[in-house]
Motif scaffolding. Sequence first.
Motif, PDB file in Angstrom:
ATOM      1  N   ILE A 189      52.011  58.582  47.793  1.00  0.00           N
ATOM      2  CA  ILE A 189      51.672  59.873  48.396  1.00  0.00           C
ATOM      3  C   ILE A 189      50.162  60.011  48.307  1.00  0.00           C
ATOM      4  O   ILE A 189      49.553  59.708  47.281  1.00  0.00           O
ATOM      5  CB  ILE A 189      52.318  61.044  47.629  1.00  0.00           C
ATOM      6  CG1 ILE A 189      53.817  60.993  47.705  1.00  0.00           C
ATOM      7  CG2 ILE A 189      51.818  62.373  48.171  1.00  0.00           C
ATOM      8  CD1 ILE A 189      54.495  62.094  46.900  1.00  0.00           C
ATOM      9  N   ARG A 190      49.566  60.482  49.379  1.00  0.00           N
ATOM     10  CA  ARG A 190      48.113  60.707  49.376  1.00  0.00           C
ATOM     11  C   ARG A 190      47.863  62.042  50.044  1.00  0.00           C
ATOM     12  O   ARG A 190      47.747  62.134  51.258  1.00  0.00           O
ATOM     13  CB  ARG A 190      47.417  59.570  50.124  1.00  0.00           C
ATOM     14  CG  ARG A 190      45.927  59.560  49.958  1.00  0.00           C
ATOM     15  CD  ARG A 190      45.546  59.120  48.538  1.00  0.00           C
ATOM     16  NE  ARG A 190      44.102  58.993  48.507  1.00  0.00           N
ATOM     17  CZ  ARG A 190      43.328  59.714  47.714  1.00  0.00           C
ATOM     18  NH1 ARG A 190      43.833  60.550  46.868  1.00  0.00           N
ATOM     19  NH2 ARG A 190      42.033  59.555  47.756  1.00  0.00           N
ATOM     20  N   LYS A 191      47.837  63.121  49.249  1.00  0.00           N
ATOM     21  CA  LYS A 191      47.594  64.441  49.812  1.00  0.00           C
ATOM     22  C   LYS A 191      47.181  65.420  48.725  1.00  0.00           C
ATOM     23  O   LYS A 191      47.500  65.240  47.562  1.00  0.00           O
ATOM     24  CB  LYS A 191      48.816  64.951  50.576  1.00  0.00           C
ATOM     25  CG  LYS A 191      50.004  65.325  49.712  1.00  0.00           C
ATOM     26  CD  LYS A 191      51.189  65.765  50.547  1.00  0.00           C
ATOM     27  CE  LYS A 191      51.391  67.248  50.405  1.00  0.00           C
ATOM     28  NZ  LYS A 191      52.519  67.792  51.106  1.00  0.00           N
ATOM     29  N   ASP A 192      46.452  66.442  49.148  1.00  0.00           N
ATOM     30  CA  ASP A 192      46.082  67.539  48.265  1.00  0.00           C
ATOM     31  C   ASP A 192      47.245  68.521  48.239  1.00  0.00           C
ATOM     32  O   ASP A 192      47.976  68.660  49.221  1.00  0.00           O
ATOM     33  CB  ASP A 192      44.824  68.236  48.776  1.00  0.00           C
ATOM     34  CG  ASP A 192      43.616  67.308  48.791  1.00  0.00           C
ATOM     35  OD1 ASP A 192      43.635  66.284  48.081  1.00  0.00           O
ATOM     36  OD2 ASP A 192      42.651  67.607  49.514  1.00  0.00           O
ATOM     37  N   MET A 193      47.426  69.201  47.098  1.00  0.00           N
ATOM     38  CA  MET A 193      48.555  70.120  46.966  1.00  0.00           C
ATOM     39  C   MET A 193      48.137  71.396  46.264  1.00  0.00           C
ATOM     40  O   MET A 193      47.220  71.401  45.436  1.00  0.00           O
ATOM     41  CB  MET A 193      49.671  69.475  46.127  1.00  0.00           C
ATOM     42  CG  MET A 193      50.292  68.272  46.713  1.00  0.00           C
ATOM     43  SD  MET A 193      51.613  67.693  45.626  1.00  0.00           S
ATOM     44  CE  MET A 193      51.886  66.082  46.307  1.00  0.00           C
ATOM     45  N   THR A 194      48.882  72.439  46.563  1.00  0.00           N
ATOM     46  CA  THR A 194      48.737  73.688  45.826  1.00  0.00           C
ATOM     47  C   THR A 194      49.591  73.574  44.564  1.00  0.00           C
ATOM     48  O   THR A 194      50.404  72.648  44.431  1.00  0.00           O
ATOM     49  CB  THR A 194      49.234  74.882  46.658  1.00  0.00           C
ATOM     50  OG1 THR A 194      50.632  74.701  46.903  1.00  0.00           O
ATOM     51  CG2 THR A 194      48.462  75.011  47.963  1.00  0.00           C
ATOM     52  N   VAL A 195      49.440  74.527  43.667  1.00  0.00           N
ATOM     53  CA  VAL A 195      50.250  74.539  42.448  1.00  0.00           C
ATOM     54  C   VAL A 195      51.731  74.631  42.813  1.00  0.00           C
ATOM     55  O   VAL A 195      52.569  73.955  42.204  1.00  0.00           O
ATOM     56  CB  VAL A 195      49.817  75.707  41.528  1.00  0.00           C
ATOM     57  CG1 VAL A 195      50.741  75.836  40.337  1.00  0.00           C
ATOM     58  CG2 VAL A 195      48.380  75.519  41.064  1.00  0.00           C
ATOM     59  N   ALA A 196      52.069  75.441  43.822  1.00  0.00           N
ATOM     60  CA  ALA A 196      53.468  75.592  44.244  1.00  0.00           C
ATOM     61  C   ALA A 196      54.036  74.271  44.774  1.00  0.00           C
ATOM     62  O   ALA A 196      55.185  73.923  44.487  1.00  0.00           O
ATOM     63  CB  ALA A 196      53.581  76.681  45.303  1.00  0.00           C
ATOM     64  N   GLU A 197      53.254  73.530  45.537  1.00  0.00           N
ATOM     65  CA  GLU A 197      53.719  72.235  46.049  1.00  0.00           C
ATOM     66  C   GLU A 197      53.890  71.228  44.916  1.00  0.00           C
ATOM     67  O   GLU A 197      54.837  70.435  44.915  1.00  0.00           O
ATOM     68  CB  GLU A 197      52.729  71.688  47.085  1.00  0.00           C
ATOM     69  CG  GLU A 197      52.700  72.464  48.376  1.00  0.00           C
ATOM     70  CD  GLU A 197      51.576  72.026  49.302  1.00  0.00           C
ATOM     71  OE1 GLU A 197      51.838  71.903  50.515  1.00  0.00           O
ATOM     72  OE2 GLU A 197      50.436  71.797  48.819  1.00  0.00           O
ATOM     73  N   LEU A 198      52.997  71.266  43.969  1.00  0.00           N
ATOM     74  CA  LEU A 198      53.052  70.341  42.831  1.00  0.00           C
ATOM     75  C   LEU A 198      54.334  70.542  42.026  1.00  0.00           C
ATOM     76  O   LEU A 198      54.914  69.574  41.533  1.00  0.00           O
ATOM     77  CB  LEU A 198      51.818  70.537  41.942  1.00  0.00           C
ATOM     78  CG  LEU A 198      51.721  69.702  40.676  1.00  0.00           C
ATOM     79  CD1 LEU A 198      51.654  68.216  41.007  1.00  0.00           C
ATOM     80  CD2 LEU A 198      50.507  70.129  39.858  1.00  0.00           C
ATOM     81  N   ARG A 199      54.787  71.785  41.886  1.00  0.00           N
ATOM     82  CA  ARG A 199      55.994  72.092  41.099  1.00  0.00           C
ATOM     83  C   ARG A 199      57.226  71.342  41.592  1.00  0.00           C
ATOM     84  O   ARG A 199      58.172  71.135  40.835  1.00  0.00           O
ATOM     85  CB  ARG A 199      56.282  73.595  41.134  1.00  0.00           C
ATOM     86  CG  ARG A 199      55.398  74.381  40.229  1.00  0.00           C
ATOM     87  CD  ARG A 199      55.892  75.818  40.091  1.00  0.00           C
ATOM     88  NE  ARG A 199      54.817  76.618  39.539  1.00  0.00           N
ATOM     89  CZ  ARG A 199      54.199  77.593  40.189  1.00  0.00           C
ATOM     90  NH1 ARG A 199      54.574  77.935  41.403  1.00  0.00           N
ATOM     91  NH2 ARG A 199      53.226  78.252  39.620  1.00  0.00           N
TER      92      ARG A 199
END
Length: 197
Positions: free
Chosen positions: A67-77
């Motif tokens: 995976i190669r992407k930036d995430m928000t805290v909600a996406e990371l969860r």
Amino acid sequence: MTSAPESKAVPSEGESPGAVITIINEIIYSPINLLLTAIIALLLYKILKSRFGMVYMEPPVPELPKIRKDMTVAELRQYDGTQPDGRVLVAVNGWIFDVTRGRRFYGPGGPYAAFGGKDASRGLATFSVTSSDKEYDDLSDLNSLEMESVKEWEAQFREKYDLVGRLLKPGEEPINYSDEETEETDNSTNNTDKKEK
């Protein structure tokens, strides 16, 4: 005072060699000696088994696409190891790492499961196995020693695990990564990040 009984291993005059063999067999095959022999054999087996690599090994983690992407805290969860593919991501100092290879530590039931799918920076800085409950933890209240600890942890994660992307601050836009990106992009992102600070 009574004297100790004499050993019967050497036949006395008039005693047959068969009697000596019977005495030796009684000594060798006594229940206590048999029990001690079994315990020694079991311990030797365990030692040899661990020395020569015949110990139970956890099955290898299947190779997942990167995976190669930036995430928000909600996406990371979403990446705490409980989803069907078992992927585990952990954020450290604003960067997200794929720690799926270390799932037995960071995944469900592991000693550091509290970090799975979360920003582990504060927990690593304060030597506490807890993650931040904030929507985004800017770490501004950490002292210089704690921040230095976070940077050291980040360096260790960079060496051991694949970099996924950045942990986005509220309102921050993600970078679109191409499939052909190389380590040069990671280095240029690090240099840009250093200039901003």
